[in-house]
Design a protein around this motif. Sequence first.
Motif, PDB file in Angstrom:
ATOM      1  N   PHE A 102      -0.836   7.730 -16.589  1.00  0.00           N
ATOM      2  CA  PHE A 102      -0.341   6.433 -16.149  1.00  0.00           C
ATOM      3  C   PHE A 102      -1.105   5.975 -14.909  1.00  0.00           C
ATOM      4  CE2 PHE A 102       3.400   8.565 -18.042  1.00  0.00           C
ATOM      5  CZ  PHE A 102       3.763   7.615 -18.982  1.00  0.00           C
ATOM      6  N   GLY A 103      -1.206   4.670 -14.746  1.00  0.00           N
ATOM      7  CA  GLY A 103      -1.816   4.135 -13.534  1.00  0.00           C
ATOM      8  C   GLY A 103      -1.755   2.628 -13.579  1.00  0.00           C
ATOM      9  N   ASN A 104      -1.987   1.978 -12.466  1.00  0.00           N
ATOM     10  CA  ASN A 104      -2.081   0.513 -12.508  1.00  0.00           C
ATOM     11  C   ASN A 104      -3.558   0.105 -12.436  1.00  0.00           C
ATOM     12  OD1 ASN A 104      -2.913   0.396  -9.834  1.00  0.00           O
ATOM     13  ND2 ASN A 104      -1.007  -0.481  -9.058  1.00  0.00           N
ATOM     14  N   GLU A 105      -3.819  -1.190 -12.476  1.00  0.00           N
ATOM     15  CA  GLU A 105      -5.217  -1.620 -12.587  1.00  0.00           C
ATOM     16  C   GLU A 105      -6.040  -1.285 -11.352  1.00  0.00           C
ATOM     17  OE1 GLU A 105      -5.348  -5.934 -13.073  1.00  0.00           O
ATOM     18  OE2 GLU A 105      -3.270  -6.020 -12.431  1.00  0.00           O
TER      19      GLU A 105
ATOM     20  N   ASP B  78       0.840  -1.200   0.000  1.00  0.00           N
ATOM     21  CA  ASP B  78       0.000   0.000   0.000  1.00  0.00           C
ATOM     22  C   ASP B  78       0.873   1.247   0.000  1.00  0.00           C
ATOM     23  OD1 ASP B  78      -2.422   1.278  -0.031  1.00  0.00           O
ATOM     24  OD2 ASP B  78      -2.910   0.949   2.071  1.00  0.00           O
ATOM     25  N   GLN B  79       0.257   2.385  -0.225  1.00  0.00           N
ATOM     26  CA  GLN B  79       0.970   3.653  -0.109  1.00  0.00           C
ATOM     27  C   GLN B  79       0.011   4.597   0.590  1.00  0.00           C
ATOM     28  OE1 GLN B  79       2.864   4.931  -3.614  1.00  0.00           O
ATOM     29  NE2 GLN B  79       2.493   3.069  -4.744  1.00  0.00           N
ATOM     30  N   ILE B  80       0.410   5.107   1.718  1.00  0.00           N
ATOM     31  CA  ILE B  80      -0.464   6.019   2.455  1.00  0.00           C
ATOM     32  C   ILE B  80       0.328   7.232   2.953  1.00  0.00           C
ATOM     33  CG2 ILE B  80      -2.033   4.167   3.197  1.00  0.00           C
ATOM     34  CD1 ILE B  80      -0.711   4.507   6.025  1.00  0.00           C
TER      35      ILE B  80
ATOM     36  N   TYR C 273       6.456  16.954 -19.656  1.00  0.00           N
ATOM     37  CA  TYR C 273       6.224  17.233 -18.238  1.00  0.00           C
ATOM     38  C   TYR C 273       5.677  15.990 -17.565  1.00  0.00           C
ATOM     39  CZ  TYR C 273       6.768  21.894 -20.012  1.00  0.00           C
ATOM     40  OH  TYR C 273       7.292  22.993 -20.635  1.00  0.00           O
ATOM     41  N   TYR C 274       6.182  15.707 -16.378  1.00  0.00           N
ATOM     42  CA  TYR C 274       5.669  14.543 -15.656  1.00  0.00           C
ATOM     43  C   TYR C 274       5.451  14.892 -14.185  1.00  0.00           C
ATOM     44  CZ  TYR C 274       5.274  10.217 -13.197  1.00  0.00           C
ATOM     45  OH  TYR C 274       4.804   9.244 -12.371  1.00  0.00           O
ATOM     46  N   ILE C 275       4.241  14.706 -13.702  1.00  0.00           N
ATOM     47  CA  ILE C 275       3.933  14.989 -12.301  1.00  0.00           C
ATOM     48  C   ILE C 275       3.073  13.849 -11.757  1.00  0.00           C
ATOM     49  CG2 ILE C 275       2.792  16.589 -10.691  1.00  0.00           C
ATOM     50  CD1 ILE C 275       3.428  18.860 -12.647  1.00  0.00           C
ATOM     51  N   ALA C 276       3.494  13.260 -10.648  1.00  0.00           N
ATOM     52  CA  ALA C 276       2.707  12.176 -10.058  1.00  0.00           C
ATOM     53  C   ALA C 276       1.490  12.763  -9.351  1.00  0.00           C
ATOM     54  CB  ALA C 276       3.565  11.390  -9.073  1.00  0.00           C
ATOM     55  N   GLY C 277       0.415  11.986  -9.335  1.00  0.00           N
ATOM     56  CA  GLY C 277      -0.822  12.420  -8.684  1.00  0.00           C
ATOM     57  C   GLY C 277      -0.619  12.801  -7.223  1.00  0.00           C
ATOM     58  N   PHE C 278       0.370  12.198  -6.592  1.00  0.00           N
ATOM     59  CA  PHE C 278       0.652  12.510  -5.179  1.00  0.00           C
ATOM     60  C   PHE C 278       0.782  14.015  -4.936  1.00  0.00           C
ATOM     61  CE2 PHE C 278       2.773   8.158  -5.129  1.00  0.00           C
ATOM     62  CZ  PHE C 278       1.776   7.569  -4.353  1.00  0.00           C
ATOM     63  N   PHE C 279       1.323  14.732  -5.919  1.00  0.00           N
ATOM     64  CA  PHE C 279       1.588  16.161  -5.733  1.00  0.00           C
ATOM     65  C   PHE C 279       0.291  16.984  -5.697  1.00  0.00           C
ATOM     66  CE2 PHE C 279       3.787  20.262  -7.005  1.00  0.00           C
ATOM     67  CZ  PHE C 279       4.560  20.345  -5.857  1.00  0.00           C
ATOM     68  N   LEU C 280      -0.827  16.356  -6.090  1.00  0.00           N
ATOM     69  CA  LEU C 280      -2.131  17.034  -6.002  1.00  0.00           C
ATOM     70  C   LEU C 280      -2.485  17.351  -4.558  1.00  0.00           C
ATOM     71  CD1 LEU C 280      -4.157  14.874  -8.538  1.00  0.00           C
ATOM     72  CD2 LEU C 280      -3.778  17.338  -8.741  1.00  0.00           C
TER      73      LEU C 280
ATOM     74  N   SER D  99      -1.119   7.468  -9.343  1.00  0.00           N
ATOM     75  CA  SER D  99      -0.315   7.285  -8.120  1.00  0.00           C
ATOM     76  C   SER D  99      -0.844   6.331  -7.051  1.00  0.00           C
ATOM     77  CB  SER D  99      -0.008   8.618  -7.442  1.00  0.00           C
ATOM     78  OG  SER D  99       0.875   9.355  -8.227  1.00  0.00           O
ATOM     79  N   ALA D 100      -2.087   6.478  -6.647  1.00  0.00           N
ATOM     80  CA  ALA D 100      -2.642   5.615  -5.597  1.00  0.00           C
ATOM     81  C   ALA D 100      -4.155   5.796  -5.566  1.00  0.00           C
ATOM     82  CB  ALA D 100      -2.047   5.978  -4.237  1.00  0.00           C
TER      83      ALA D 100
END
Length: 325
Positions: A230-233, A46-48, A174-181, A207-208
Amino acid sequence: FPAIEEERKLKFQIENMLFGMGNPLLDISAVVDKDFLDKFGLKPNDQILAEDKHKVLFEELVKRNKVEYHAGGSTQNSVKIAQWMIQKPHKVATFFGCIGTDHFGEILKKKAEEAHVDAHYYEQNEEPTGTCAACITGDNRSLVANLAAANCYKKEKHLDLDGNWELVEKAKVYYIAGFFLTVSPESILKVAKHASDKDKIFCMNLSAPFISQFFKEPLMKVMPYVDILFGNETEAATFAKELGFETDDIAEIARKTQNLPKENTKRQRVVVFTQGKDDAVATVGFLSALVQEHPLEECIRAGHYAANVIIKRVGCTFPEKPDFH
Ligand SMILES: *[C@@H]1O[C@H](CO)[C@@H](O)[C@H](O)[C@H]1NC(C)=O
Ligand SMILES: *[C@@H]1O[C@H](CO)[C@@H](O)[C@H](O)[C@H]1NC(C)=O
Ligand SMILES: *[C@@H]1O[C@H](CO)[C@@H](O)[C@H](O)[C@H]1NC(C)=O
């Protein structure tokens, strides 16, 4: 001197071409047991974000005898891998984020330099540099991020400054992960709008699952500017549920995501949903090929190569040189 001329041309074209912005974190990783996970209410995979109850977790983790420190943070890792795949020239990748004026911050600066990433951190002294506990059980990894300084990124204090914005303007991808939201959606929007206006490529990562669940509003504000998602399933399924897609078919979710409103209509949105654990890393190698303007199939091939190398190592580390042609 044709070789020198060639190198100069290459340098001229691609320095600072990939721009990343996110949460710079120092990863603290250790092997733990199930009791440890249970004690802090963690799932094995997990990522929290850290809450007050996790303070003790960090203290306990660093006391363990086999603890490892790695430069981390999702976006920073992605641009670092892209830079590694590209090798030369150095500083093709730019990275922005916020750190503290402390020991961990110094480590992050040194690691970015070693990775030849052009990191320009916003340094402040109110919060310490962010950390991410990686609690490893077998093949599983439970990540607990304590954003601390990473949470203090300020558009007006950093992104808007002339010298920094010039670096944004230099980029083509440009690349920004959703985490930065969770930190500075206004910074993401500014960069995303710039990319869209100038017909450049803006990429995001779901991201998660908690990002789609709890940060849906800022996520959907940025979505019209997203060229590659990008994302996983698992993340895709949560995203679909939050948007009321009423399907759990991954291909259908991808199609619906592709057709969400888009500002720049010259380029159709590309959706890359990975299936299976190893494929998550594959998408990062993708970025390196994208920066070099390779076609999509080549981006995917580069992605798989990077995944194969990195998945076999501890933390986000890699051998000196890639063996990819
Ligand atoms: C890893 O996590 C999965 C569930 O996500 C679980 O089924 C499996 O037993 C875990 N493996 C270890 C070694 O903890
Ligand atoms: C996808 O990523 C999430 C974290 O965002 C993780 O919990 C999940 O296990 C991953 N799914 C797969 C299939 O690897
Ligand atoms: C998207 O984020 C996940 C989780 O941090 C990561 O595993 C994956 O490699 C990222 N994709 C890209 C293209 O960076």
